[in-house]
Motif scaffolding. Sequence first.
Motif, mmCIF file in Angstrom:
data_model
loop_
_atom_site.group_PDB
_atom_site.id
_atom_site.type_symbol
_atom_site.label_atom_id
_atom_site.label_comp_id
_atom_site.label_asym_id
_atom_site.label_seq_id
_atom_site.Cartn_x
_atom_site.Cartn_y
_atom_site.Cartn_z
ATOM 1 N N ALA A 22 0.832 -1.213 0.000
ATOM 2 C CA ALA A 22 0.000 0.000 0.000
ATOM 3 C C ALA A 22 0.863 1.258 0.000
ATOM 4 O O ALA A 22 0.576 2.219 -0.713
ATOM 5 C CB ALA A 22 -0.920 -0.015 1.220
ATOM 6 N N ASN A 42 -7.055 6.879 -6.755
ATOM 7 C CA ASN A 42 -7.596 5.975 -5.730
ATOM 8 C C ASN A 42 -6.713 4.761 -5.563
ATOM 9 O O ASN A 42 -6.243 4.194 -6.537
ATOM 10 C CB ASN A 42 -8.990 5.494 -6.140
ATOM 11 N N GLY A 43 -6.489 4.388 -4.307
ATOM 12 C CA GLY A 43 -5.710 3.194 -4.035
ATOM 13 C C GLY A 43 -4.208 3.411 -4.098
ATOM 14 O O GLY A 43 -3.436 2.462 -4.013
ATOM 15 N N SER A 44 -3.770 4.672 -4.204
ATOM 16 C CA SER A 44 -2.334 4.926 -4.336
ATOM 17 C C SER A 44 -1.605 4.933 -2.995
ATOM 18 O O SER A 44 -0.377 5.013 -2.961
ATOM 19 C CB SER A 44 -2.087 6.225 -5.111
ATOM 20 N N GLY A 45 -2.340 4.877 -1.890
ATOM 21 C CA GLY A 45 -1.693 4.750 -0.584
ATOM 22 C C GLY A 45 -1.785 5.967 0.322
ATOM 23 O O GLY A 45 -1.192 5.991 1.401
ATOM 24 N N LYS A 46 -2.560 6.957 -0.083
ATOM 25 C CA LYS A 46 -2.627 8.215 0.673
ATOM 26 C C LYS A 46 -3.189 8.020 2.086
ATOM 27 O O LYS A 46 -2.598 8.473 3.064
ATOM 28 C CB LYS A 46 -3.486 9.242 -0.087
ATOM 29 N N THR A 47 -4.326 7.360 2.170
ATOM 30 C CA THR A 47 -4.949 7.163 3.478
ATOM 31 C C THR A 47 -4.063 6.289 4.368
ATOM 32 O O THR A 47 -3.975 6.511 5.575
ATOM 33 C CB THR A 47 -6.341 6.525 3.314
ATOM 34 N N THR A 48 -3.385 5.340 3.751
ATOM 35 C CA THR A 48 -2.491 4.483 4.541
ATOM 36 C C THR A 48 -1.365 5.311 5.161
ATOM 37 O O THR A 48 -1.014 5.102 6.319
ATOM 38 C CB THR A 48 -1.953 3.328 3.667
ATOM 39 N N TYR A 57 -2.078 2.328 12.082
ATOM 40 C CA TYR A 57 -1.343 1.156 11.602
ATOM 41 C C TYR A 57 0.123 1.280 12.012
ATOM 42 O O TYR A 57 0.638 2.397 12.084
ATOM 43 C CB TYR A 57 -1.368 1.088 10.061
HETATM 44 P P1 ADP Z 1 -5.871 5.920 -1.204
HETATM 45 O O1 ADP Z 1 -6.101 6.583 0.104
HETATM 46 O O2 ADP Z 1 -4.803 6.584 -2.017
HETATM 47 O O3 ADP Z 1 -7.126 5.720 -2.010
HETATM 48 P P2 ADP Z 1 -5.334 3.586 0.405
HETATM 49 O O4 ADP Z 1 -4.196 3.983 1.278
HETATM 50 O O5 ADP Z 1 -6.687 3.611 1.009
HETATM 51 O O6 ADP Z 1 -5.302 4.446 -0.925
HETATM 52 O O7 ADP Z 1 -5.090 2.132 -0.141
HETATM 53 C C1 ADP Z 1 -3.872 1.713 -0.763
HETATM 54 C C2 ADP Z 1 -3.917 0.214 -1.005
HETATM 55 O O8 ADP Z 1 -3.850 -0.469 0.228
HETATM 56 C C3 ADP Z 1 -5.184 -0.262 -1.689
HETATM 57 O O9 ADP Z 1 -4.834 -1.303 -2.559
HETATM 58 C C4 ADP Z 1 -6.014 -0.774 -0.530
HETATM 59 O O10 ADP Z 1 -6.902 -1.763 -0.952
HETATM 60 C C5 ADP Z 1 -4.956 -1.332 0.394
HETATM 61 N N1 ADP Z 1 -5.346 -1.288 1.808
HETATM 62 C C6 ADP Z 1 -5.586 -0.181 2.562
HETATM 63 N N2 ADP Z 1 -5.903 -0.507 3.814
HETATM 64 C C7 ADP Z 1 -5.868 -1.873 3.870
HETATM 65 C C8 ADP Z 1 -6.093 -2.852 4.896
HETATM 66 N N3 ADP Z 1 -6.443 -2.462 6.132
HETATM 67 N N4 ADP Z 1 -5.953 -4.147 4.569
HETATM 68 C C9 ADP Z 1 -5.602 -4.525 3.333
HETATM 69 N N5 ADP Z 1 -5.376 -3.675 2.321
HETATM 70 C C10 ADP Z 1 -5.500 -2.362 2.576
#
Ligand code: ADP
Length: 254
Positions: A22, A42-48, A57
């Motif tokens: 992520a 979307n899905g690039s890792g920003k929220t993570t 986390y």
């Molecule tokens: P963004 O915020 O840029 O849309 P995310 O950080 O939400 O992206 O997600 C990045 C990647 O990590 C995505 O593929 C998402 O499915 C995966 N991901 C995020 N959180 C989890 C989690 N708790 N368990 C498994 N995969 C996760």
Amino acid sequence: VASDRPLLEIRDLAKHFGGIKAVNGVSLTVNRGDVAVLIGPNGSGKTTVLNVLSGIYTATAGSIVYDGKEITNLGPARINRLGISRTFQNIRLFPELTALENVAVGYYRRGTVGLAGALLSRPRGYREEREAMEKARETLHFLGFARLGVKAKNLPYGQQRIVEIARAIVSGPELLLLDEPAAGMNHEETEVLSQILYRIHARGMTMLLIEHDMSFVSSVATRAYVMDFGQKISEGSVKQVLSDPAVMKAYLGD
Ligand code: ADP
């Protein structure tokens, strides 16, 4: 000197979920007084990134230094007490509590009691409750919000977001993390939001936000970082990154 030092330094941060990378080696620096924005598909890792930063986390690798202190993998409560506060993508207010009470909860949180503790037990004295209410009132007033006694569930969406921001800043954090603050807002609400962020910024708070609304981003951000597939692909002013071919390619997809 403290002010010469960046407020936040993320170095080679990685967060993997099993085989999903992520976040995969992200470094970024946020200076005091920045309104930094994290953008990317979307899905690039920003929220993570935000989730690791706020202690939700643990990091797979890398380090996070805040105000000269290593904070990597400290829990959310400790990180919050060090002066980092955040809002979430989905509104997390207590629907049955008033706007004022919701913000006061944020003031309790700065102490040692967790969120549930603040609500469920009432170990605190009258004085502390008064103080929390007073701070909440002050903060909402500062943000120009007047509907203090209205239950959160009865406020329109844009106003709920403002109450959430008030809750995040009531304890006087130095770094405010905002996850898509303008999401779901109409044009008028977005205008109000950008004025509110100006006001918070003018008080000296540093911000790191995730946002998709590019006209909003252009109006508030002083620095932008672009992510794609868990990595940082560009950084600079909003104008610079939006004209970066690598960024255009990421957004157009393949
Ligand atoms: P963004 O915020 O840029 O849309 P995310 O950080 O939400 O992206 O997600 C990045 C990647 O990590 C995505 O593929 C998402 O499915 C995966 N991901 C995020 N959180 C989890 C989690 N708790 N368990 C498994 N995969 C996760």
